[in-house]
Design a protein around this motif. Structure first.
Motif, mmCIF file in Angstrom:
data_model
loop_
_atom_site.group_PDB
_atom_site.id
_atom_site.type_symbol
_atom_site.label_atom_id
_atom_site.label_comp_id
_atom_site.label_asym_id
_atom_site.label_seq_id
_atom_site.Cartn_x
_atom_site.Cartn_y
_atom_site.Cartn_z
ATOM 1 N N THR A 1 2.250 20.435 -13.722
ATOM 2 C CA THR A 1 1.848 20.692 -15.105
ATOM 3 C C THR A 1 0.812 21.806 -15.170
ATOM 4 O OG1 THR A 1 2.248 18.362 -15.615
ATOM 5 C CG2 THR A 1 0.940 19.621 -17.199
ATOM 6 N N ASP A 2 -0.144 21.774 -14.270
ATOM 7 C CA ASP A 2 -1.167 22.807 -14.219
ATOM 8 C C ASP A 2 -0.557 24.181 -13.942
ATOM 9 O OD1 ASP A 2 -3.926 23.795 -14.082
ATOM 10 O OD2 ASP A 2 -3.470 24.084 -11.956
ATOM 11 N N SER A 3 0.343 24.262 -12.978
ATOM 12 C CA SER A 3 0.961 25.562 -12.668
ATOM 13 C C SER A 3 1.812 26.053 -13.831
ATOM 14 C CB SER A 3 1.789 25.484 -11.381
ATOM 15 O OG SER A 3 2.865 24.597 -11.548
ATOM 16 N N TYR A 4 2.488 25.143 -14.516
ATOM 17 C CA TYR A 4 3.284 25.524 -15.690
ATOM 18 C C TYR A 4 2.388 26.078 -16.795
ATOM 19 C CZ TYR A 4 6.049 25.001 -19.948
ATOM 20 O OH TYR A 4 6.669 25.235 -21.139
ATOM 21 N N LEU A 5 1.278 25.394 -17.055
ATOM 22 C CA LEU A 5 0.371 25.845 -18.106
ATOM 23 C C LEU A 5 -0.294 27.175 -17.749
ATOM 24 C CD1 LEU A 5 -1.273 22.461 -19.141
ATOM 25 C CD2 LEU A 5 0.461 23.779 -20.394
ATOM 26 N N LEU B 1 1.270 15.139 -7.855
ATOM 27 C CA LEU B 1 2.293 16.184 -7.904
ATOM 28 C C LEU B 1 2.620 16.561 -9.343
ATOM 29 C CD1 LEU B 1 4.262 17.904 -6.225
ATOM 30 C CD2 LEU B 1 5.910 16.064 -6.446
ATOM 31 N N ALA B 2 2.724 15.579 -10.211
ATOM 32 C CA ALA B 2 3.005 15.865 -11.627
ATOM 33 C C ALA B 2 1.865 16.656 -12.256
ATOM 34 C CB ALA B 2 3.236 14.567 -12.388
ATOM 35 N N LEU B 3 0.628 16.306 -11.932
ATOM 36 C CA LEU B 3 -0.519 17.054 -12.454
ATOM 37 C C LEU B 3 -0.526 18.493 -11.935
ATOM 38 C CD1 LEU B 3 -3.345 14.373 -12.228
ATOM 39 C CD2 LEU B 3 -2.283 15.288 -14.299
ATOM 40 N N THR C 1 0.830 -1.204 0.000
ATOM 41 C CA THR C 1 0.000 0.000 0.000
ATOM 42 C C THR C 1 0.863 1.251 0.000
ATOM 43 O OG1 THR C 1 -1.589 -1.247 1.324
ATOM 44 C CG2 THR C 1 -1.899 1.126 1.222
ATOM 45 N N LEU C 2 1.997 1.205 0.669
ATOM 46 C CA LEU C 2 2.895 2.353 0.716
ATOM 47 C C LEU C 2 3.375 2.731 -0.676
ATOM 48 C CD1 LEU C 2 4.584 4.310 2.475
ATOM 49 C CD2 LEU C 2 6.376 2.577 2.454
ATOM 50 N N MET C 3 3.735 1.755 -1.468
ATOM 51 C CA MET C 3 4.235 2.035 -2.816
ATOM 52 C C MET C 3 3.126 2.569 -3.705
ATOM 53 S SD MET C 3 7.132 1.981 -3.750
ATOM 54 C CE MET C 3 8.003 2.342 -5.219
ATOM 55 N N LYS C 4 1.932 2.014 -3.574
ATOM 56 C CA LYS C 4 0.814 2.506 -4.369
ATOM 57 C C LYS C 4 0.490 3.945 -4.010
ATOM 58 C CE LYS C 4 -1.259 -1.991 -5.118
ATOM 59 N NZ LYS C 4 -2.348 -2.904 -4.779
ATOM 60 N N SER C 5 0.508 4.281 -2.729
ATOM 61 C CA SER C 5 0.233 5.663 -2.328
ATOM 62 C C SER C 5 1.356 6.588 -2.777
ATOM 63 C CB SER C 5 -0.027 5.800 -0.837
ATOM 64 O OG SER C 5 0.689 4.901 -0.084
ATOM 65 N N PHE C 6 2.594 6.084 -2.813
ATOM 66 C CA PHE C 6 3.706 6.893 -3.319
ATOM 67 C C PHE C 6 3.487 7.240 -4.789
ATOM 68 C CE2 PHE C 6 7.907 7.068 -5.406
ATOM 69 C CZ PHE C 6 8.427 8.163 -4.750
#
Length: 167
Positions: A154-158, A149-151, A137-142
Motif C-alpha cells: 500500500t505504501d509503495s502504491y501510494l 506485506l499489505a502495508l 505461533t506459526l499461523m500468527k506469524s503468517f
C-alpha cells in the motif's frame, strides 16, 4: 634491477633521504661504475622527460563516457525476474485458499434457510481443527507477515501515485 640502479634512480628522482643523497653523491664521485651508470640513467631520464605523452582523442573519451552513461541507465524493470514474483504471489494465493477451504469445511451451517443443508465430510478425510491452527505461533506469524506485506505494498502504491502527480 640491481641495487646500484635502484639507489641511482632514487637519487635522480629525489626520493631518498638526505643522508643517502650524500652517500650516493660520494659514490658517484669516487666509484667509476656508479659514475658510468649515473650518466646512463641521467641521459635515459632526460629522454623520458622530453618524450611527449600520447593522449587518446577527444572522440575516444566522448565515446567511453557515452558507453558508461548508457550502461548505468538500464531500466530496473528489465532486471526483475517476473517468474520469481509470480511464484511468490502464487504461493500466498494458494496458502490463503487452503486456509479458506479448511475454515469453510469446519463450518456447520444451521438455520431456517439452510435447514436441509448439512455439510459433512467423508469419514476417511481427517482435517485438523481450525482452533489448533489459529492458536499456533506459526499461523500468527503468517498473519503478521501478511499485514506487514499489505502495508508495504500500500505504501509503495501510494508513493508511486504521489510521484505520478508531481511529475
Amino acid at each position: 634491477m640491481n641495487t646500484i640502479e635502484e639507489k641511482l634512480w632514487n637519487y635522480i628522482d629525489g626520493t631518498c633521504t638526505p643522508a643517502e643523497q650524500e652517500a650516493i653523491a660520494r659514490l658517484i664521485e669516487t666509484d667509476e661504475v656508479y659514475k658510468q651508470k649515473y650518466t646512463e640513467l641521467l641521459v635515459l631520464n632526460q629522454e623520458f622527460a622530453s618524450m611527449e605523452l600520447d593522449e587518446p582523442s577527444m572522440a575516444f573519451s566522448y565515446n567511453v563516457m557515452e558507453a558508461i552513461r548508457a550502461e548505468q541507465l538500464v531500466p530496473l524493470k528489465s532486471t526483475i525476474n517476473k517468474k520469481i514474483i509470480l511464484s511468490i504471489a502464487a504461493f500466498f494465493v494458494l496458502s490463503i485458499l487452503a486456509l479458506l477451504i479448511v475454515i469453510l469445511s469446519n463450518v456447520k451451517i444451521s438455520g431456517n434457510l439452510f435447514s436441509g443443508l448439512d455439510v459433512k465430510l467423508p469419514a476417511s478425510l481427517k482435517l485438523p481443527s481450525a482452533s489448533s491452527i489459529f492458536n499456533s505461533t506459526l499461523m500468527k506469524s503468517f498473519f503478521v507477515f501478511d499485514v506487514i506485506l499489505a502495508l508495504f505494498l500500500t505504501d509503495s502504491y501510494l508513493r508511486r501515485k504521489k510521484a505520478a502527480k508531481e511529475a
